[in-house]
Scaffold this motif. Sequence first.
Motif, mmCIF file in Angstrom:
data_model
loop_
_atom_site.group_PDB
_atom_site.id
_atom_site.type_symbol
_atom_site.label_atom_id
_atom_site.label_comp_id
_atom_site.label_asym_id
_atom_site.label_seq_id
_atom_site.Cartn_x
_atom_site.Cartn_y
_atom_site.Cartn_z
ATOM 1 N N GLU A 182 26.732 -9.213 -37.312
ATOM 2 C CA GLU A 182 27.757 -8.137 -37.516
ATOM 3 C C GLU A 182 27.239 -7.060 -36.363
ATOM 4 O O GLU A 182 28.335 -6.392 -35.749
ATOM 5 N N HIS A 183 26.184 -7.259 -36.062
ATOM 6 C CA HIS A 183 25.676 -6.266 -34.965
ATOM 7 C C HIS A 183 24.709 -6.925 -33.738
ATOM 8 O O HIS A 183 23.676 -6.808 -33.682
ATOM 9 N N PRO A 184 25.660 -7.669 -33.084
ATOM 10 C CA PRO A 184 24.651 -8.520 -32.166
ATOM 11 C C PRO A 184 23.935 -7.754 -30.853
ATOM 12 O O PRO A 184 22.908 -8.260 -30.535
ATOM 13 N N VAL A 185 24.156 -6.686 -30.526
ATOM 14 C CA VAL A 185 23.944 -6.059 -29.670
ATOM 15 C C VAL A 185 23.457 -4.536 -29.959
ATOM 16 O O VAL A 185 24.450 -3.721 -30.508
ATOM 17 N N LEU A 186 22.216 -4.026 -29.945
ATOM 18 C CA LEU A 186 22.043 -2.651 -30.187
ATOM 19 C C LEU A 186 21.418 -1.996 -29.042
ATOM 20 O O LEU A 186 20.568 -2.514 -28.277
ATOM 21 N N THR A 187 21.762 -0.664 -28.755
ATOM 22 C CA THR A 187 21.242 -0.087 -27.617
ATOM 23 C C THR A 187 19.917 0.686 -28.016
ATOM 24 O O THR A 187 19.996 1.550 -29.024
ATOM 25 N N MET A 188 18.971 0.742 -27.208
ATOM 26 C CA MET A 188 17.823 1.626 -27.447
ATOM 27 C C MET A 188 17.637 2.737 -26.158
ATOM 28 O O MET A 188 18.171 2.400 -25.095
ATOM 29 N N THR A 189 17.066 3.668 -26.605
ATOM 30 C CA THR A 189 16.928 4.712 -25.601
ATOM 31 C C THR A 189 15.744 4.184 -24.775
ATOM 32 O O THR A 189 15.158 3.283 -24.991
ATOM 33 N N GLU A 190 15.543 4.960 -23.596
ATOM 34 C CA GLU A 190 14.524 4.507 -22.642
ATOM 35 C C GLU A 190 13.190 4.433 -23.226
ATOM 36 O O GLU A 190 12.445 3.613 -23.007
ATOM 37 N N SER A 191 12.954 5.715 -24.002
ATOM 38 C CA SER A 191 11.659 5.857 -24.639
ATOM 39 C C SER A 191 11.275 4.657 -25.823
ATOM 40 O O SER A 191 10.131 4.265 -25.924
ATOM 41 N N GLU A 192 12.373 4.287 -26.343
ATOM 42 C CA GLU A 192 12.131 3.175 -27.396
ATOM 43 C C GLU A 192 12.013 2.044 -26.610
ATOM 44 O O GLU A 192 11.036 1.231 -27.096
ATOM 45 N N GLN A 193 12.571 1.597 -25.747
ATOM 46 C CA GLN A 193 12.261 0.645 -24.858
ATOM 47 C C GLN A 193 10.782 0.360 -23.986
ATOM 48 O O GLN A 193 9.992 -0.698 -24.301
ATOM 49 N N LEU A 194 10.452 1.454 -23.717
ATOM 50 C CA LEU A 194 8.997 1.484 -23.207
ATOM 51 C C LEU A 194 8.195 1.465 -24.500
ATOM 52 O O LEU A 194 6.884 0.614 -23.927
ATOM 53 N N TRP A 195 8.461 2.172 -25.501
ATOM 54 C CA TRP A 195 7.453 1.955 -26.540
ATOM 55 C C TRP A 195 7.253 0.238 -27.000
ATOM 56 O O TRP A 195 6.077 -0.186 -27.114
ATOM 57 N N LEU A 196 8.465 -0.388 -26.989
ATOM 58 C CA LEU A 196 8.459 -1.597 -27.477
ATOM 59 C C LEU A 196 7.584 -2.450 -26.364
ATOM 60 O O LEU A 196 6.710 -3.402 -26.702
ATOM 61 N N LEU A 197 7.959 -2.185 -25.108
ATOM 62 C CA LEU A 197 7.289 -2.930 -24.045
ATOM 63 C C LEU A 197 5.724 -2.699 -24.006
ATOM 64 O O LEU A 197 4.848 -3.690 -23.945
ATOM 65 N N GLU A 198 5.308 -1.487 -24.361
ATOM 66 C CA GLU A 198 3.873 -1.188 -24.599
ATOM 67 C C GLU A 198 3.220 -2.017 -25.819
ATOM 68 O O GLU A 198 2.153 -2.542 -25.607
ATOM 69 N N CYS A 199 3.853 -2.105 -26.709
ATOM 70 C CA CYS A 199 3.298 -2.788 -28.147
ATOM 71 C C CYS A 199 3.355 -4.427 -27.591
ATOM 72 O O CYS A 199 2.421 -4.953 -27.871
ATOM 73 N N TYR A 200 4.357 -4.903 -27.237
ATOM 74 C CA TYR A 200 4.480 -6.287 -26.535
ATOM 75 C C TYR A 200 3.485 -6.454 -25.346
ATOM 76 O O TYR A 200 2.750 -7.571 -25.648
ATOM 77 N N GLN A 201 3.275 -5.671 -24.747
ATOM 78 C CA GLN A 201 1.983 -5.950 -23.515
ATOM 79 C C GLN A 201 0.674 -6.042 -24.251
ATOM 80 O O GLN A 201 -0.318 -6.347 -23.933
ATOM 81 N N LEU A 202 0.466 -5.037 -25.313
ATOM 82 C CA LEU A 202 -0.681 -4.892 -26.124
ATOM 83 C C LEU A 202 -0.907 -6.121 -26.757
ATOM 84 O O LEU A 202 -2.269 -6.889 -26.716
ATOM 85 N N ILE A 203 -0.064 -6.862 -27.348
ATOM 86 C CA ILE A 203 -0.204 -8.333 -27.986
ATOM 87 C C ILE A 203 -0.670 -9.045 -26.748
ATOM 88 O O ILE A 203 -1.587 -10.189 -27.110
ATOM 89 N N ARG A 204 0.110 -9.167 -25.823
ATOM 90 C CA ARG A 204 -0.158 -10.050 -24.759
ATOM 91 C C ARG A 204 -1.693 -9.905 -23.892
ATOM 92 O O ARG A 204 -2.363 -10.884 -23.796
#
Length: 175
Positions: free
Chosen positions: A1-23
């Motif tokens: 029902e919700h295939p695309v959700l928009t994130m704020t720039e700060s949310e995007q950066l936070w998730l990217l930082e989390c992902y990079q930490l895993i990598r």
Amino acid sequence: EHPVLTMTESEQLWLLECYQLIRKRLNRPTPGRYMREATVSLVRAFYFEICNLLDVRVPQSNSKTQSRAYAIFDQFIKLVSQHFKHERSVEWYSSEMCLTPKHLSEVVKLVSGKTAGQWINTLVIIEIKSLLMNTPLSIKEIAMEMNFPNQSFLGKYFKNTEGISPSDFRKGMPG
């Protein structure tokens, strides 16, 4: 029902930082004794961060049918998380949940976009990759841990999904 959700720039950066930490954790030259546990914890934290973002954006449905479907999916994922090393058949999970295999797969596909079999396979492959990357276990020992009849069965299972043998996967890892 919700295939695309928009994130704020700060949310995007936070998730990217989390992902990079895993990598970064996965690319450490010397894994360390608790590498697997630390990595699993980081992945779980990343998952919960995504859940928090979704929880804020996706309206909760009042539909009893949809609620039941999500309850079935949640129960299925919990069962698979506990038993995927030893049970890989949709029939086993559906039996545990008192559902037909067809109904279980339809509900899981409706909720997640993937069939029950695809979810099982995904978890098995992720675990095999983790064991190949983060442990000194031989492929034969990994086959035993993952409840494959022998090393050959594990090799065929892995190659059918990944297009590469477990030993070639291990050789091709950075490090």
